[in-house]
Design a protein around this motif. Sequence first.
Motif, PDB file in Angstrom:
ATOM      1  N   GLN A   1       0.828  -1.209   0.000  1.00  0.00           N
ATOM      2  CA  GLN A   1       0.000   0.000   0.000  1.00  0.00           C
ATOM      3  C   GLN A   1       0.859   1.254   0.000  1.00  0.00           C
ATOM      4  O   GLN A   1       0.529   2.232  -0.679  1.00  0.00           O
ATOM      5  CB  GLN A   1      -0.948  -0.018   1.190  1.00  0.00           C
ATOM      6  N   LYS A   2       1.970   1.234   0.737  1.00  0.00           N
ATOM      7  CA  LYS A   2       2.881   2.387   0.754  1.00  0.00           C
ATOM      8  C   LYS A   2       3.477   2.643  -0.626  1.00  0.00           C
ATOM      9  O   LYS A   2       3.852   3.764  -0.941  1.00  0.00           O
ATOM     10  CB  LYS A   2       4.001   2.162   1.770  1.00  0.00           C
ATOM     11  N   MET A   3       3.562   1.592  -1.447  1.00  0.00           N
ATOM     12  CA  MET A   3       4.111   1.722  -2.798  1.00  0.00           C
ATOM     13  C   MET A   3       3.037   2.014  -3.829  1.00  0.00           C
ATOM     14  O   MET A   3       3.313   2.058  -5.016  1.00  0.00           O
ATOM     15  CB  MET A   3       4.858   0.447  -3.171  1.00  0.00           C
ATOM     16  N   GLY A   4       1.814   2.178  -3.386  1.00  0.00           N
ATOM     17  CA  GLY A   4       0.745   2.539  -4.303  1.00  0.00           C
ATOM     18  C   GLY A   4      -0.002   1.369  -4.912  1.00  0.00           C
ATOM     19  O   GLY A   4      -0.701   1.530  -5.914  1.00  0.00           O
ATOM     20  N   PHE A   5       0.125   0.186  -4.332  1.00  0.00           N
ATOM     21  CA  PHE A   5      -0.602  -0.987  -4.824  1.00  0.00           C
ATOM     22  C   PHE A   5      -1.854  -1.223  -3.991  1.00  0.00           C
ATOM     23  O   PHE A   5      -1.856  -0.994  -2.783  1.00  0.00           O
ATOM     24  CB  PHE A   5       0.265  -2.254  -4.738  1.00  0.00           C
ATOM     25  N   ASN A   6      -2.879  -1.692  -4.643  1.00  0.00           N
ATOM     26  CA  ASN A   6      -4.060  -2.208  -3.970  1.00  0.00           C
ATOM     27  C   ASN A   6      -3.854  -3.715  -3.833  1.00  0.00           C
ATOM     28  O   ASN A   6      -4.015  -4.452  -4.794  1.00  0.00           O
ATOM     29  CB  ASN A   6      -5.327  -1.905  -4.773  1.00  0.00           C
ATOM     30  N   ALA A   7      -3.460  -4.137  -2.637  1.00  0.00           N
ATOM     31  CA  ALA A   7      -3.155  -5.547  -2.404  1.00  0.00           C
ATOM     32  C   ALA A   7      -4.427  -6.343  -2.176  1.00  0.00           C
ATOM     33  O   ALA A   7      -5.275  -5.959  -1.381  1.00  0.00           O
ATOM     34  CB  ALA A   7      -2.231  -5.686  -1.205  1.00  0.00           C
ATOM     35  N   MET A   8      -4.542  -7.443  -2.900  1.00  0.00           N
ATOM     36  CA  MET A   8      -5.688  -8.336  -2.784  1.00  0.00           C
ATOM     37  C   MET A   8      -5.154  -9.678  -2.282  1.00  0.00           C
ATOM     38  O   MET A   8      -4.652 -10.475  -3.074  1.00  0.00           O
ATOM     39  CB  MET A   8      -6.376  -8.463  -4.139  1.00  0.00           C
ATOM     40  N   PRO A   9      -5.222  -9.944  -0.967  1.00  0.00           N
ATOM     41  CA  PRO A   9      -4.629 -11.167  -0.424  1.00  0.00           C
ATOM     42  C   PRO A   9      -5.445 -12.414  -0.745  1.00  0.00           C
ATOM     43  O   PRO A   9      -6.673 -12.417  -0.637  1.00  0.00           O
ATOM     44  CB  PRO A   9      -4.601 -10.904   1.086  1.00  0.00           C
TER      45      PRO A   9
ATOM     46  N   LYS B   1      12.185  -9.138   5.714  1.00  0.00           N
ATOM     47  CA  LYS B   1      13.174  -8.488   4.856  1.00  0.00           C
ATOM     48  C   LYS B   1      13.101  -9.062   3.436  1.00  0.00           C
ATOM     49  O   LYS B   1      13.098  -8.320   2.459  1.00  0.00           O
ATOM     50  CB  LYS B   1      14.571  -8.674   5.431  1.00  0.00           C
ATOM     51  N   GLN B   2      13.043 -10.390   3.308  1.00  0.00           N
ATOM     52  CA  GLN B   2      12.924 -11.006   1.985  1.00  0.00           C
ATOM     53  C   GLN B   2      11.639 -10.548   1.302  1.00  0.00           C
ATOM     54  O   GLN B   2      11.641 -10.233   0.118  1.00  0.00           O
ATOM     55  CB  GLN B   2      12.885 -12.525   2.102  1.00  0.00           C
ATOM     56  N   SER B   3      10.575 -10.528   2.040  1.00  0.00           N
ATOM     57  CA  SER B   3       9.281 -10.151   1.485  1.00  0.00           C
ATOM     58  C   SER B   3       9.298  -8.706   0.990  1.00  0.00           C
ATOM     59  O   SER B   3       8.847  -8.413  -0.110  1.00  0.00           O
ATOM     60  CB  SER B   3       8.201 -10.343   2.550  1.00  0.00           C
ATOM     61  N   ASN B   4       9.835  -7.805   1.795  1.00  0.00           N
ATOM     62  CA  ASN B   4       9.883  -6.397   1.393  1.00  0.00           C
ATOM     63  C   ASN B   4      10.789  -6.182   0.187  1.00  0.00           C
ATOM     64  O   ASN B   4      10.486  -5.375  -0.690  1.00  0.00           O
ATOM     65  CB  ASN B   4      10.319  -5.518   2.561  1.00  0.00           C
ATOM     66  N   GLU B   5      11.910  -6.911   0.117  1.00  0.00           N
ATOM     67  CA  GLU B   5      12.773  -6.817  -1.058  1.00  0.00           C
ATOM     68  C   GLU B   5      12.037  -7.284  -2.309  1.00  0.00           C
ATOM     69  O   GLU B   5      12.169  -6.693  -3.380  1.00  0.00           O
ATOM     70  CB  GLU B   5      14.042  -7.654  -0.858  1.00  0.00           C
ATOM     71  N   PHE B   6      11.251  -8.336  -2.174  1.00  0.00           N
ATOM     72  CA  PHE B   6      10.467  -8.848  -3.290  1.00  0.00           C
ATOM     73  C   PHE B   6       9.438  -7.811  -3.745  1.00  0.00           C
ATOM     74  O   PHE B   6       9.284  -7.543  -4.935  1.00  0.00           O
ATOM     75  CB  PHE B   6       9.772 -10.147  -2.861  1.00  0.00           C
ATOM     76  N   VAL B   7       8.749  -7.197  -2.788  1.00  0.00           N
ATOM     77  CA  VAL B   7       7.749  -6.167  -3.101  1.00  0.00           C
ATOM     78  C   VAL B   7       8.405  -4.987  -3.803  1.00  0.00           C
ATOM     79  O   VAL B   7       7.886  -4.471  -4.803  1.00  0.00           O
ATOM     80  CB  VAL B   7       7.018  -5.713  -1.822  1.00  0.00           C
ATOM     81  N   GLU B   8       9.558  -4.566  -3.309  1.00  0.00           N
ATOM     82  CA  GLU B   8      10.260  -3.445  -3.940  1.00  0.00           C
ATOM     83  C   GLU B   8      10.659  -3.780  -5.374  1.00  0.00           C
ATOM     84  O   GLU B   8      10.597  -2.930  -6.258  1.00  0.00           O
ATOM     85  CB  GLU B   8      11.476  -3.056  -3.103  1.00  0.00           C
ATOM     86  N   LYS B   9      11.058  -5.016  -5.625  1.00  0.00           N
ATOM     87  CA  LYS B   9      11.406  -5.440  -6.985  1.00  0.00           C
ATOM     88  C   LYS B   9      10.186  -5.378  -7.890  1.00  0.00           C
ATOM     89  O   LYS B   9      10.266  -4.888  -9.025  1.00  0.00           O
ATOM     90  CB  LYS B   9      11.987  -6.862  -6.958  1.00  0.00           C
ATOM     91  N   ILE B  10       9.051  -5.847  -7.407  1.00  0.00           N
ATOM     92  CA  ILE B  10       7.812  -5.767  -8.192  1.00  0.00           C
ATOM     93  C   ILE B  10       7.517  -4.316  -8.545  1.00  0.00           C
ATOM     94  O   ILE B  10       7.222  -3.980  -9.687  1.00  0.00           O
ATOM     95  CB  ILE B  10       6.617  -6.372  -7.424  1.00  0.00           C
ATOM     96  N   HIS B  11       7.633  -3.445  -7.556  1.00  0.00           N
ATOM     97  CA  HIS B  11       7.351  -2.031  -7.771  1.00  0.00           C
ATOM     98  C   HIS B  11       8.286  -1.426  -8.818  1.00  0.00           C
ATOM     99  O   HIS B  11       7.862  -0.636  -9.658  1.00  0.00           O
ATOM    100  CB  HIS B  11       7.452  -1.281  -6.449  1.00  0.00           C
ATOM    101  N   SER B  12       9.549  -1.831  -8.794  1.00  0.00           N
ATOM    102  CA  SER B  12      10.527  -1.268  -9.726  1.00  0.00           C
ATOM    103  C   SER B  12      10.301  -1.720 -11.168  1.00  0.00           C
ATOM    104  O   SER B  12      10.802  -1.099 -12.097  1.00  0.00           O
ATOM    105  CB  SER B  12      11.950  -1.627  -9.287  1.00  0.00           C
ATOM    106  N   LEU B  13       9.541  -2.801 -11.357  1.00  0.00           N
ATOM    107  CA  LEU B  13       9.305  -3.309 -12.711  1.00  0.00           C
ATOM    108  C   LEU B  13       8.413  -2.389 -13.534  1.00  0.00           C
ATOM    109  O   LEU B  13       8.451  -2.414 -14.755  1.00  0.00           O
ATOM    110  CB  LEU B  13       8.683  -4.706 -12.654  1.00  0.00           C
TER     111      LEU B  13
END
Length: 129
Positions: A30-38, A104-116
């Motif tokens: 959400q902080k990265m601007g995604f609408n997360a649907m779990p 930490k792994q999860s947040n790195e993964f999320v940041e990578k998705i955002h950077s794509l």
Amino acid sequence: MQNIIWGTCWYNEPVEKLLDFLKSTITSLQKMGFNAMPVVFDARFIHNEKDIELVKNEINDVKIILNRLNVFPNKNYGIALITNFANELKVEHVAIVDPDWDIKQSNEFVEKIHSLGKNVRLGDLRCKN
């Protein structure tokens, strides 16, 4: 705001670990601007109703896919079901991550998705060549 299916296969993890995982990654997304649907696939089909209800009450708009088949390996089956659900909704992004990843792994993964950036399907690339 872009939509992302944040899927996970719930196997041996205690419900508290699953909840911590979902809450922290949803907040990061959400902080990265995604609408997360779990989306949670109940991979063991032995979780009790109390734990399932706890997940539903603690995580807004969570989709829980109950496994009633003894399919091996059932995590692969869960990945297929989560992916099919994402295709039905036509979301921009899909991530399926084990809840036993540390934060930490999860947040790195999320940041990578955002950077794509914008999602480009392989079919779209083939048509342009």
